[in-house]
Every structure is written in structure tokens, then in C-alpha cells.
Design an enzyme around this catalytic site. Structure first.
Site, short mmCIF file in Angstrom:
data_model
loop_
_atom_site.label_atom_id
_atom_site.label_comp_id
_atom_site.label_asym_id
_atom_site.label_seq_id
_atom_site.Cartn_x
_atom_site.Cartn_y
_atom_site.Cartn_z
N ASP A 1 0.83 -1.20 0.00
CA ASP A 1 0.00 0.00 0.00
C ASP A 1 0.87 1.26 0.00
O ASP A 1 2.08 1.19 -0.15
CB ASP A 1 -1.00 -0.02 1.16
CG ASP A 1 -0.29 -0.15 2.49
OD1 ASP A 1 0.78 0.47 2.65
OD2 ASP A 1 -0.79 -0.88 3.36
N LYS B 1 -4.95 2.34 0.37
CA LYS B 1 -6.13 2.93 0.97
C LYS B 1 -5.65 4.08 1.83
O LYS B 1 -4.55 4.05 2.37
CB LYS B 1 -6.89 1.91 1.79
CG LYS B 1 -5.98 1.13 2.73
CD LYS B 1 -6.73 0.03 3.40
CE LYS B 1 -5.76 -0.87 4.18
NZ LYS B 1 -6.39 -1.99 4.79
N MET C 1 -3.54 8.03 12.86
CA MET C 1 -4.66 8.45 12.00
C MET C 1 -5.50 9.52 12.67
O MET C 1 -6.72 9.53 12.56
CB MET C 1 -5.56 7.24 11.68
CG MET C 1 -4.82 6.14 10.97
SD MET C 1 -5.81 4.66 10.80
CE MET C 1 -5.69 3.95 12.42
N1 SAH Z 1 0.48 -0.61 10.97
C1 SAH Z 1 0.98 0.73 11.03
C2 SAH Z 1 -0.11 1.73 11.26
C3 SAH Z 1 -1.15 1.77 10.19
S1 SAH Z 1 -2.36 2.98 10.44
C4 SAH Z 1 2.09 0.82 12.08
O1 SAH Z 1 2.26 -0.09 12.89
O2 SAH Z 1 2.80 1.79 12.07
C5 SAH Z 1 -1.70 4.33 9.51
C6 SAH Z 1 -1.28 5.41 10.45
O3 SAH Z 1 0.01 5.15 10.96
C7 SAH Z 1 -1.14 6.78 9.79
O4 SAH Z 1 -2.37 7.43 9.67
C8 SAH Z 1 -0.23 7.48 10.77
O5 SAH Z 1 -0.93 7.91 11.91
C9 SAH Z 1 0.68 6.35 11.19
N2 SAH Z 1 1.93 6.33 10.41
C10 SAH Z 1 2.42 5.30 9.72
N3 SAH Z 1 3.62 5.61 9.17
C11 SAH Z 1 3.88 6.86 9.54
C12 SAH Z 1 4.96 7.76 9.32
N4 SAH Z 1 6.04 7.40 8.58
N5 SAH Z 1 4.90 8.99 9.86
C13 SAH Z 1 3.85 9.37 10.61
N6 SAH Z 1 2.82 8.57 10.84
C14 SAH Z 1 2.82 7.33 10.34
#
Ligand code: SAH
Length: 485
Positions: free
Chosen positions: A36, A58, A171
Site C-alpha cells: 500500500d 487505501k 490516523m
Molecule cells: N500498521 C501501522 C499503522 C497503520 S495505520 C504501524 O504499525 O505503524 C496508519 C497510520 O500510521 C497513519 O495514519 C499514521 O498515523 C501512522 N503512520 C504510519 N507511518 C507513519 C509515518 N512514517 N509517519 C507518521 N505517521 C505514520
């Protein structure tokens, strides 16, 4: 047919090197990769050539329909006998809906493995210099989705506001006003520090720091966009001391525009100095067949470029004929290539220009001596001028052609997108670049332009661009000296 296996992989956040060794091995061997938008291009580059890459993005993890589509794609590919790497940002189980994918695989009796990843919820704060726990400040941390639940059910902020640990919202940008309002409403101190980290662990990371009271204003002002993580708690203040990942000093992406063969060395040197080379050639060097029969008649031979040396030695039959001839090299690079051919040049001019080369040889020759300049089709070498200035008989031989390449404009745009500095090592590359862009300079934005020397700079300016760096020593390395100073 034997079913393939599915691997539910967490790739960590932004920084490609946060990928685990296990994830790397599996991605390298997978037949199909489903990914994704949080997945960096570097990860996809690990895939084997024959691997099928499927983008199913998404905007966030609340997208019902697309999740079904992803589940189905995983199942379908595994049933085709492919080993599928399902690569997700961060950790697959932290708001990653890895569980739902596993349910779908299980139903279809497909084998699977889970490879945990570094979740952004703790690592993105770390990249901002914020430890999620710290002795004396936070004894717990709590991770929430900032997205409204289905059926309008929202978190119980009455309990959340009472928590003493660090609060982390993923998020959460869209609903930040609700989050802040409810926390204050249920008794959280409105001066509690808040940090929002956008695009964490990437070269575009930005950190906005405030408190519950003023953070909404700052979000508005900075036009904060996802992906971003919100951290609420006293630990945010530690950033003052703990911040270490400063995006201004991050590796610069440098575009190498020279001939593909010559680009290799320059790219290596960029990497050695801590930059990231990006190659897109705008010229092609083509060595010519030249006639080098009567070399004995020359008192001196001048080499105007490393390429000239290479082309010359491809054509020469017996180097003993050079024994009594003075040799001049335009610069250190040319000298080096000559030395590789076991010729130590007699001189190099102070300034690496063909005019200076022609001037310097005067000291080594007498009036009316024959002098040969080995050069290219587009060199500014002007033998008539030298003949009348220095009373010698200069001749030139074109040893190679420099062919300008017209690069597809879309490709130029694609490549330039995240390049910081564009290097030009000759006027012809500038012209080819200009012609490929078709005058469409909008893409240049605030990218910097680096030029090897005054002549190239002149061409850059003439074509309406500006020069940000100019080499003091007119070589590729001299240019990198200036860029990395
Ligand atoms: N599975 C992922 C999270 C997925 S939900 C994890 O463990 O990190 C997606 C959310 O993750 C985004 O909306 C944001 O809040 C956060 N996120 C993921 N990568 C990010 C990044 N490089 N910088 C800031 N926020 C991030």
C-alpha cells in the site's frame, strides 16, 4: 496445484533500513507482492524481476471495501500457487488489519506466516526525539486510533483523560479537534505538551510542537497532512535535548546527467560522501575511429578530456611513437587516465580549460611546431585563435562524439520529483536537459543546479536557469567538493 504461502509482513515506517532481515529475505523471494501507499519504493526494488507487484492502497485502515479486495487478492494469488508477500507499513497488527487477512487465508486453508514490523507508533516519536516512556515522566504509553469507530462509537475519553502515561494517536489528524476537546473536557491539563510528526522517518519528516490549547491553531497554520502521529504527554518536552533526526541535514538526492558509463564513478563518489545518486543520462559518448598514423610529426599532444584519452588509446597501434612528444592533460582526471595508460603528462594547466592547455604548451614547444589537440565534436577548442596567438601550428582531432539524448518528458518529471540537486558536467548536457523538458521549468521548483565550471554555467543561465553551485576545480569531484562543503 500446490497452494502458495502468504506472508503478512510489517515493513516499519518511512526509513527503508528499518525493514527486518527476515522481511527482506521473504520479499526478495516472493512471487507476488501486495503493498500500500506507506511502502517505500526501495522495498519494492528488493523484489525479484519476475515478481508481480500489486498496489492496493487505501487512505487509512477504515476502508471496508478495499480491505475485502486485498483479502481476495491474497487468497487468489496463493491459490495460483504463488508465494505472496503482503507488505504493510509499520507492524501488521497495529491498526494494520493483518488479522482480517489471516481470517480470509484461514478460511481458504492457505498457510501463512506473520513477520512483525517496527510500528510507527513508537518509532516515529523516536525519530522526533520523543521517547514514549521515560523514568519519572511516563510509566506507560497508550496507542489509539484517531479515526472514529464504526457506528459512530468514539473512545471513552473520560477514562483516557485520566491516564498518566503518554497518549499516542494514529490516523488522528482529521479528528484532532475532537480528541483535544474531549481530553480537556474530562480534565487533562490544557498545557500538556503535544507533538505531531508528519511523514516520520522520511526525508520529509516534520515535527510540530505545542500543547492541548494551541495545537489546533498550529495544525491549521502548518497545514498538517497525514500520515502523521500525535503524541500527548510530558515526554514531548524531551525532544529539546533528544532530537537527532534533522531533516535539513539528510542525505541529498543528486541527479547525475552525464553519459551512462561515466556516471558510475560519479555516483559512487556521491554515495561515499553521504549523498544519494540518481542517474538520468542526457548525453551519450561515442568513440570514433581516428587515423593516428603520422604522430611523429607533432612536438606535443594535448588531451582535453578523460574520454579523449580513452578514445585515443583505442586507436593507437604502437605507443613507442609517443616517446619524444610532450604531453599535456587538461586536468587531474585526464592525467589519471593517461597514467593508467602508462603516460605521465608533462603538464596540467592551473585552470582546467582547453584555452589554458593551448597556452601552457607554448613553454614546451618552439615557433611553428606541430601540436595536436585530442578533443570532442563539441569542445570549444579554437585552433585558428591558438595559431595566431601563439605562432604554432595547432591541429585538432575529434576522438569522440557527444550525442545529446532527448529523454521523455514524463520520465524527466518522474525522476526529478524527489531530486534535490541537478548536476551538469557539460554544456551539451544542459542543452539536452533543456530540450527534453521542452522549456517546462515548473518542475525545477527550488531544486538546486550545480555546474562544473564557467562555460557550463553560462549555458545554464543562457537557457534561463540559475546556477546554485559552481565547482572551483572544474572536475566532477571538484563539483562534489562544493556541493558537500
Ligand atoms: N500498521 C501501522 C499503522 C497503520 S495505520 C504501524 O504499525 O505503524 C496508519 C497510520 O500510521 C497513519 O495514519 C499514521 O498515523 C501512522 N503512520 C504510519 N507511518 C507513519 C509515518 N512514517 N509517519 C507518521 N505517521 C505514520
Amino acid at each position: 496445484m500446490k497452494k502458495g504461502k502468504a506472508y503478512i509482513i510489517g515493513a516499519g515506517p518511512g526509513d527503508f533500513e528499518l525493514l527486518t532481515l527476515k522481511a527482506k529475505r521473504i520479499i526478495e523471494n516472493a512471487d507476488c507482492i501486495v503493498y500500500d501507499r506507506l511502502i517505500s519504493n526501495d522495498i519494492l526494488k528488493l523484489a525479484k524481476k519476475s515478481a508481480e507487484l500489486i498496489y492496493l492502497g487505501k487512505q487509512n485502515t477504515e476502508g471496508g471495501l478495499i480491505q475485502d479486495e486485498i483479502n481476495q487478492a491474497l487468497v487468489k494469488k496463493c491459490l495460483e500457487g504463488k508465494n505472496v508477500a503482503r507488505v504493510k507499513g509499520g507492524d501488521p497488527f497495529v491498526f494494520g488489519r493483518g488479522g482480517e487477512e489471516i481470517e480470509a487465508l484461514f478460511k481458504n486453508e492457505i498457510e501463512f506466516e506473520v513477520i512483525p514490523g517496527i510500528t510507527s507508533s513508537i518509532s516515529v516519536p523516536a525519530y522526533a526525539g520523543i521517547p514514549v516512556t521515560h523514568r519519572g515522566l511516563a510509566r506507560s504509553f497508550h496507542i489509539f486510533t484517531g479515526h472514529t469507530m464504526e457506528n459512530g462509537k468514539w473512545h471513552n475519553f473520560e477514562s483516557i483523560a485520566k491516564l498518566e502515561g503518554t497518549l499516542i494517536f494514529l490516523m488522528g489528524v482529521k479528528n484532532l479537534d475532537l480528541i483535544v476537546k474531549d481530553l480537556i473536557k474530562y480534565g487533562k491539563n490544557s498545557k500538556t505538551p503535544v507533538a505531531i510528526i508528519e511523514k516520520g522517518a522520511t526525508k520529509n519528516q516534520r515535527v510540530t510542537v505545542g500543547n492541548l490549547e494551541n495545537i489546533l491553531e498550529l495544525v491549521e497554520k502548518n497545514r498538517i497532512t497525514p500520515p502523521a502521529i500525535t503524541v500527548i504527554g510530558e515526554v514531548v518536552n524531551l525532544r529539546e535535548i533528544f532530537k537527532w533526526f534533522e531533516t535539513e541535514n539528510l542525505a541529498k538526492k543528486i541527479l547525475v546527467t552525464r553519459d551512462r558509463k561515466q556516471a558510475v564513478e560519479m555516483s559512487e563518489n556521491i554515495s561515499k560522501r553521504g549523498g544519494i545518486p540518481v542517474e538520468l543520462p542526457f548525453i551519450e559518448i561515442e568513440n570514433l575511429k581516428i587515423d593516428l598514423k603520422d604522430l611523429e610529426k607533432y612536438k606535443a599532444i594535448l588531451f582535453n578530456s578523460p574520454n579523449g584519452v580513452k578514445a585515443f588509446f583505442e586507436n593507437i597501434k604502437d605507443i613507442r611513437c609517443l616517446a619524444n612528444i610532450k604531453i599535456g592533460a587538461v586536468g587531474v582526471k585526464t592525467k589519471k587516465i593517461l597514467e593508467k595508460n602508462r603516460i605521465v603528462p608533462d603538464f596540467i594547466p592551473n585552470e582546467y580549460l582547453v584555452d589554458k592547455l593551448a597556452e601552457e604548451v607554448v613553454k614546451y614547444t618552439n615557433e611553428n611546431d606541430n601540436i595536436l589537440i585530442v578533443t570532442s565534436d563539441i569542445s570549444p577548442c579554437d585552433i585558428d585563435k591558438y595559431n595566431s596567438l601563439y605562432k604554432r601550428n595547432y591541429e585538432k582531432v575529434v576522438a569522440y562524439n557527444t550525442k545529446k539524448l532527448k529523454v521523455d518528458r514524463k520520465k524527466v518529471h518522474e525522476t526529478l520529483k524527489d531530486v534535490d540537486i541537478i548536476t551538469f558536467l557539460s554544456s551539451s548536457t544542459v542543452e539536452a536537459f533543456y530540450e527534453s523538458l521542452d522549456g517546462d521549468f515548473f518542475i525545477l521548483g527550488n531544486k538546486k543546479i550545480a555546474s562544473i565550471g564557467p562555460m557550463t554555467s553560462e549555458t545554464i543561465r543562457r537557457l534561463g536557469m540559475k546556477v546554485d553551485y559552481e565547482a572551483e576545480k572544474y572536475t566532477a569531484d571538484g563539483l562534489l567538493d562544493v556541493i558537500f562543503k
